[in-house]
Design a protein around this motif. Sequence first.
Motif, PDB file in Angstrom:
ATOM      1  N   PHE A 181      -2.844  -3.869  14.991  1.00  0.00           N
ATOM      2  CA  PHE A 181      -3.650  -3.386  13.873  1.00  0.00           C
ATOM      3  C   PHE A 181      -2.946  -2.159  13.316  1.00  0.00           C
ATOM      4  O   PHE A 181      -2.851  -1.124  13.983  1.00  0.00           O
ATOM      5  N   VAL A 182      -2.457  -2.253  12.088  1.00  0.00           N
ATOM      6  CA  VAL A 182      -1.642  -1.164  11.553  1.00  0.00           C
ATOM      7  C   VAL A 182      -2.001  -0.911  10.097  1.00  0.00           C
ATOM      8  O   VAL A 182      -2.121  -1.829   9.289  1.00  0.00           O
ATOM      9  N   GLN A 183      -2.189   0.367   9.774  1.00  0.00           N
ATOM     10  CA  GLN A 183      -2.548   0.754   8.421  1.00  0.00           C
ATOM     11  C   GLN A 183      -1.373   0.597   7.472  1.00  0.00           C
ATOM     12  O   GLN A 183      -0.215   0.610   7.886  1.00  0.00           O
ATOM     13  N   ALA A 184      -1.696   0.461   6.187  1.00  0.00           N
ATOM     14  CA  ALA A 184      -0.644   0.269   5.195  1.00  0.00           C
ATOM     15  C   ALA A 184      -0.948   1.051   3.930  1.00  0.00           C
ATOM     16  O   ALA A 184      -2.075   1.078   3.455  1.00  0.00           O
ATOM     17  N   GLY A 187       3.087  -0.806   2.803  1.00  0.00           N
ATOM     18  CA  GLY A 187       3.336  -1.839   3.805  1.00  0.00           C
ATOM     19  C   GLY A 187       4.598  -1.687   4.622  1.00  0.00           C
ATOM     20  O   GLY A 187       4.851  -2.489   5.526  1.00  0.00           O
ATOM     21  N   GLY A 188       5.407  -0.670   4.341  1.00  0.00           N
ATOM     22  CA  GLY A 188       6.689  -0.518   5.022  1.00  0.00           C
ATOM     23  C   GLY A 188       6.570  -0.330   6.526  1.00  0.00           C
ATOM     24  O   GLY A 188       7.316  -0.949   7.303  1.00  0.00           O
ATOM     25  N   PHE A 189       5.650   0.523   6.966  1.00  0.00           N
ATOM     26  CA  PHE A 189       5.498   0.768   8.397  1.00  0.00           C
ATOM     27  C   PHE A 189       4.973  -0.476   9.099  1.00  0.00           C
ATOM     28  O   PHE A 189       5.451  -0.852  10.180  1.00  0.00           O
ATOM     29  N   PHE A 205       1.181 -13.494  18.649  1.00  0.00           N
ATOM     30  CA  PHE A 205       0.509 -12.247  18.284  1.00  0.00           C
ATOM     31  C   PHE A 205      -0.046 -12.306  16.864  1.00  0.00           C
ATOM     32  O   PHE A 205       0.460 -13.009  15.998  1.00  0.00           O
ATOM     33  N   GLN A 206      -1.094 -11.494  16.657  1.00  0.00           N
ATOM     34  CA  GLN A 206      -1.739 -11.381  15.352  1.00  0.00           C
ATOM     35  C   GLN A 206      -1.385 -10.027  14.735  1.00  0.00           C
ATOM     36  O   GLN A 206      -1.541  -8.989  15.391  1.00  0.00           O
ATOM     37  N   ILE A 207      -0.894 -10.032  13.498  1.00  0.00           N
ATOM     38  CA  ILE A 207      -0.641  -8.792  12.771  1.00  0.00           C
ATOM     39  C   ILE A 207      -1.760  -8.616  11.752  1.00  0.00           C
ATOM     40  O   ILE A 207      -1.987  -9.502  10.918  1.00  0.00           O
ATOM     41  N   VAL A 208      -2.458  -7.481  11.842  1.00  0.00           N
ATOM     42  CA  VAL A 208      -3.584  -7.198  10.958  1.00  0.00           C
ATOM     43  C   VAL A 208      -3.290  -5.903  10.208  1.00  0.00           C
ATOM     44  O   VAL A 208      -3.119  -4.846  10.814  1.00  0.00           O
ATOM     45  N   VAL A 209      -3.203  -6.008   8.889  1.00  0.00           N
ATOM     46  CA  VAL A 209      -2.929  -4.854   8.029  1.00  0.00           C
ATOM     47  C   VAL A 209      -4.263  -4.272   7.565  1.00  0.00           C
ATOM     48  O   VAL A 209      -5.126  -4.998   7.061  1.00  0.00           O
ATOM     49  N   VAL A 210      -4.421  -2.960   7.746  1.00  0.00           N
ATOM     50  CA  VAL A 210      -5.676  -2.281   7.410  1.00  0.00           C
ATOM     51  C   VAL A 210      -5.451  -1.356   6.216  1.00  0.00           C
ATOM     52  O   VAL A 210      -4.501  -0.565   6.208  1.00  0.00           O
ATOM     53  N   GLY A 244      -0.963   1.574  -5.131  1.00  0.00           N
ATOM     54  CA  GLY A 244      -1.456   0.484  -5.958  1.00  0.00           C
ATOM     55  C   GLY A 244      -0.567  -0.732  -6.044  1.00  0.00           C
ATOM     56  O   GLY A 244      -0.923  -1.721  -6.684  1.00  0.00           O
ATOM     57  N   ARG A 245       0.592  -0.678  -5.382  1.00  0.00           N
ATOM     58  CA  ARG A 245       1.502  -1.831  -5.443  1.00  0.00           C
ATOM     59  C   ARG A 245       2.291  -1.923  -4.140  1.00  0.00           C
ATOM     60  O   ARG A 245       2.943  -0.957  -3.740  1.00  0.00           O
ATOM     61  N   ALA A 246       2.234  -3.069  -3.495  1.00  0.00           N
ATOM     62  CA  ALA A 246       2.938  -3.254  -2.233  1.00  0.00           C
ATOM     63  C   ALA A 246       4.445  -3.283  -2.450  1.00  0.00           C
ATOM     64  O   ALA A 246       4.938  -3.612  -3.531  1.00  0.00           O
ATOM     65  N   SER A 247       5.172  -2.941  -1.407  1.00  0.00           N
ATOM     66  CA  SER A 247       6.628  -2.961  -1.441  1.00  0.00           C
ATOM     67  C   SER A 247       7.141  -4.360  -1.128  1.00  0.00           C
ATOM     68  O   SER A 247       6.762  -4.962  -0.111  1.00  0.00           O
TER      69      SER A 247
END
Length: 325
Positions: A181-184, A187-189, A205-210, A244-247
């Motif tokens: 579970f990782v904040q964004a 999204g780079g990190f 594994f499950q990747i969950v972006v918060v 406001g815009r993902a990388s």
Amino acid sequence: MIVVMADDSYTPLLDIPALARRCGVRRVLLKAENERALGNFKSLGGAMAVERILQQRDWPNGGAARILCASDGNHGLAVAAAARRHGVAARVYLPANVERWRIERIERQHAEVILIEGTYDDAVVSAHAASGAGEGRLIADTSDDANDETVRSVMDGYLRVAREVAEQLQAANLSKPTHLFVQAGVGGFAAAMTIGLQDALAHDFQIVVVEPETAACVAAALAAGRAVQVEGNLVTCAEMLSCGRASAPALTTLLAHSAHSVLVDEEQLMTAPDMLKDEGIATTPSGAAGVAGLLKACRNPTLKNRCKLDEHASVLVFATEGRSQ
């Protein structure tokens, strides 16, 4: 709470049983990046990108060396500190509503700060324009180009966090985490952790972006399959996630690994750092956003099922920044 170090230069990996019980999972591990140099993980990416740019020595129009970047605060601090170490001028573009203490930290690194009316995305546009006009080399941590070399250098710097986690898991003989579970912000990190931890995580594994509900650019991009602009003022107490815009380089990785998305509201963002404070972890709504997402998912049957969270789950989260000093 068990603390795993493996090496004195590493930030701690914390095993937090109280949080695991609260979430109804087997284990919750937290990587304490709030204890990293400069108080956040961004110091790693900014340093690596500056060093690689300086090795090129191809400055615009033959002029004096200057590093440029846009930031909500932490990337700018990292770039300014790295530029200062190398004796290079730095200019950081920030949204004008950034907290004063974040501005002052950057100014203490002898960087020029330019405040831009509008959002982080407006600061990105201004920094790009200055670089295009030959005013310096841009150290961007976001791009619409999936192959942007500088953005990938920044993400490469973040990989040190993943390497430390892998060694710490092995040193403590801990089972491989099943969930990340990782904040964004852009999204780079999150993408760097997905790449760097593949061998240290369980096979499925499950990747969950918060993200904050008001600045969910990665969620929008995952849904669309491409970077899209999120409209609005992007205001959130998790200021470092106000994007406001993902990388595109990050999005490529997150899409390839079928990342899930969890959005959290302002109350949930504010509650998470208070809860971590009880465990002796000093962080912010931005720094604890991954924990906020985990708590929401564990309380919501639909999200819990979608994320495959159960009593066998072992979850890795991050405190990505410390409180102001």
